[in-house]
Design an enzyme around this catalytic site. Structure first.
Site: not given
Lengths: 498, 498
Positions: A262-263, A266
């Site tokens: 997920h990160e 980003h």
């Protein structure tokens, strides 16, 4: 006034912002406990320099001058100028003392939040939260343009153009869709086997796997790093320094594996922004919703794909050094997509996740539009979990203290997660018109996915608004039906519903 | 002008300095590799704000005013003002661009230094080093007061009052003393057994031990932290944030154990500075030599004490989980004090250590007083090691690239290590007049040692000069004989020389 002068001033502002980013990273990744008071002073002071430049005489002069002489700006200069003007108009009315007070309050609130997590008592966080809310309420009149309600003003900080009216409607549709899928699964679904998910996998084993995976997905470690924190986040200092964090649980590999993926989404967004925007306010993601569309595309769209896991499972088994050798790929894959009500947002599965967001959205609306009493929040929180998800927190760490956002006064942020999820499904739908994601994820080269995202989303940084990006990339506006359809497809397949 | 105004300006300067400290910490503990260029710009810009305030109109006004109205200052205000005036007179002549250029150069040199350590080639570091030396040579005329030589000017930056004349004399005496002890040991000494020192002790086992030890010695982890770097250091942001780093070798526990005890000595000094000096230029150690006296007191004076180890050995054995259970305390203790020529300064034993410093001192004198060619330095370095210690580096990482100091343009710093060692032995001699360090280290409570240091050294921060501190604490000036006597006592005992 020359464009060059404007760019030099923007560069100095950006350099101060980068310094503030590193100071914040340090607070969250290991500043000594007793250093928080002096650090608050450092941050407040630096912020005051930053802020007074951001709304200072040079910027003011540039806005006057280039509003009258737009033709003296280059193409890139025009885009940058539009963003500068917009930011200025949002902020110039805000008294500097108020912003400085907010920086000091949030710095101290983060420490209080961490302490309250140890005592598990909301009351230890309540004074700091109350202060953050009070200061935010003081700020709203300065930010307000033509928004219908106070909470609309906050939503706009993170997702330009978003309103309570739209969200009430979209969230209703989404909630109904999710409840219907849950009902079908309950009636006809085959529950996946999951008892092996708690098998011990050391931090080092998990790290080897997930670092390998995000490198394949395109996260560049020479322009990033991975650290440990309670609440995972990505910090984009600049496109050569987009850092991510995670937390680890040796008996729940899913937490760090999906958290890091997920990160990394980003981080990949920030790493891909065109360098021509360096040292300007365009050199960042355009909104929280678009940012979340990238992290959730990684975590959920790619992370739910059967072909992706079929390819990765042998590597996963190798990293786990024998621990999962007796588990068939089919059992393993289905276990990842089990859905079950949970208390913690960041541990929620991809079907129930939006319900966690809808709860926070409703509570924030109560705080800013309905004047609810702060001390009642834990009870309200717990009641809503019981009503929507059928589970009730036993203490505040499992409940209202679980997220870092309010300690940073990031009110209006949470809906971005659900917006991002809807955008991600819509982007997938558009991408599939050109290329098969199933085929790419079965291959040795995932780069076409990242290239598509770079072309349609990443490269632009904040030079285009979310609505425009989504319209251009998908040929329509936000449409929650793609997410509902997507969830139905994945969950009906895993739960073997015909 | 009121004292309050001066203190407010000093506070702002100090807050910028704290921010620069955190940025530097980040560079050294894990900034992504490709982020170095943009980070250079952040640091240079912030430094330029810091520096232009430090020599800016408010400070100038304060110096004029309080030079004429000293009676309007409080007692603490007077001490602070003296330091401000001194710093100002040292720096106000220096062009801001030159200091900004140096900050950018050192930031980039640190990256080059790390790269050259990977390639093991001095030539990869040479351009950055040359730049650092050139900029330093440009700075010397601005710093110069009445010093006899250029290198004296640099010595004074780190140890006020120190000269080439004194060091030539003191180092001659010390060198002769060390060579005599080495000769006696060679002729009559019993070599300690050391073959067990390379037994594997995991990072976690070493960390448990050394964290326990430094907590007992008085390092406060709620006001500090321990991280990993190539070259260990302590960074004092303020007295609530004095951080240390180390490197680990699983087959050489001594490296991290003594390294961390050393850095903790620096940290304890910073943590003990009286809070009344907060946000002023007094809120730091007074000189590098005094700082090293504290780290070396921990590492060598305490770390060579038989009673200290007799007390700690059971804890050490416990942390090592059986690895050293067959080693008697006597064998263990003697192994720690084996002396042998080595190539790496920070791995040197406490007898040969000053020879490493004397080599660096002589080379720095050649650079700044004798105009040696930079490309000849690796050869000169290697020749001196062969001559003084009888060993020759096989590559530059084992030689001239081993220390970080020159990448930070810290020329004139190295002699502080030997000064600190001499101060430490002299402070021990003075302390022993009041209390027996052997008895304290045999007890459960080490605090009387730290309390003595706090009373005589730590609390004052930079409010007193090194010469005054040493004179007041020991009733005489620097005297290298205490160190020679101390080394003779320890090494003759370990080597069983009558």
């Amino acid at each position: 006034m020359k464009e060059k002068e404007l760019l030099q001033e923007l560069k100095e502002i950006n350099l101060l912002q980068q310094a503030l980013g590193i100071l914040d990273w340090d607070i969250q990744t290991g500043m000594p406990e007793k250093a928080s008071n002096e650090r608050s002073e450092v941050n407040s002071y630096l912020y005051s320099i930053y802020f007074s430049k951001k709304i200072g005489p040079k910027i003011k002069e540039a806005i006057h001058y280039f509003s009258e002489h737009p033709d003296e700006l280059s193409e890139t200069g025009k885009v940058i100028f539009e963003k500068v003007k917009e930011d200025y108009e949002l902020e110039y009315k805000v008294p500097e003392e108020l912003m400085t007070a907010l920086t000091a309050a949030t710095s101290s609130a983060q420490v209080q939040w961490q302490k309250s997590r140890e005592s598990k008592k909301f009351t230890d966080f309540q004074p700091a939260l109350t202060k953050n809310i009070e200061l935010t309420k003081e700020l709203i009149p300065y930010w307000k343009k033509d928004e219908a309600t106070d909470y609309d003003v906050l939503l706009n900080q993170y997702e330009p153009g978003m309103t309570v009216e739209i969200l009430d409607r979209v969230f209703d549709q989404l909630k109904a869709g999710i409840l219907k899928i849950r009902q079908t699964i309950n009636e006809k679904g085959q529950e996946p086997r999951t008892n092996f998910l708690t098998r011990k996998m050391t931090k080092a084993q998990q790290e080897k796997f997930v670092v390998g995976v995000i490198e394949q997905l395109g996260y560049d470690f020479s322009r990033g790093r991975l650290d440990d924190t309670i609440h995972p986040f990505m910090l984009g200092i600049n496109h050569n320094d987009a850092r991510i964090t995670t937390r680890w649980n040796e008996h729940d590999f899913k937490m760090a594996v999906f958290g890091v993926i997920h990160e990394a989404g980003h981080g990949m967004y920030e790493q891909d922004i065109d360098e021509k925007y360096a040292y300007t306010p365009i050199y960042q993601g355009t909104s929280m919703g678009i940012h979340e569309s990238q992290s959730l595309f990684n975590e959920i769209i790619i992370g739910s794909n059967r072909n992706f896991w079929e390819k990765q499972y042998p590597f996963f088994q190798e990293c786990a050094e024998g621990t999962f050798d007796d588990i068939s790929f089919d059992d393993f894959y289905r276990s990842l997509k089990k859905t079950q009500s949970s208390l913690i947002r960041i541990e929620a599965d991809s079907l129930t996740y939006p319900l966690h967001i809808i709860i926070r959205y409703e509570i924030e609306k109560m705080i800013f539009n309905e004047g609810v009493a702060i001390e009642e929040l834990p009870e309200i929180w717990n009641d809503k979990y019981e009503e929507y998800l059928g589970v009730r927190p036993e203490n505040d760490v499992e409940g209202i203290l679980q997220d870092v956002h309010w300690s940073g006064a990031s009110f209006g942020y949470f809906p971005s997660y659900a917006l991002g999820y809807m955008y991600a499904a819509q982007l997938l739908h558009a991408m599939e018109k050109e290329q098969s994601i199933d085929e790419i994820l079965a291959s040795d080269d995932y780069s076409p996915i990242k290239e598509w995202m770079k072309e349609h989303i990443h490269q632009y940084g904040a030079s285009r608004k979310p609505t425009q990006l989504i319209q251009d990339a998908t040929n329509e506006g936000l449409n929650p039906q793609y997410l509902i359809d997507y969830m139905e497809k994945i969950y009906f397949s895993v739960y073997q519903v015909d």
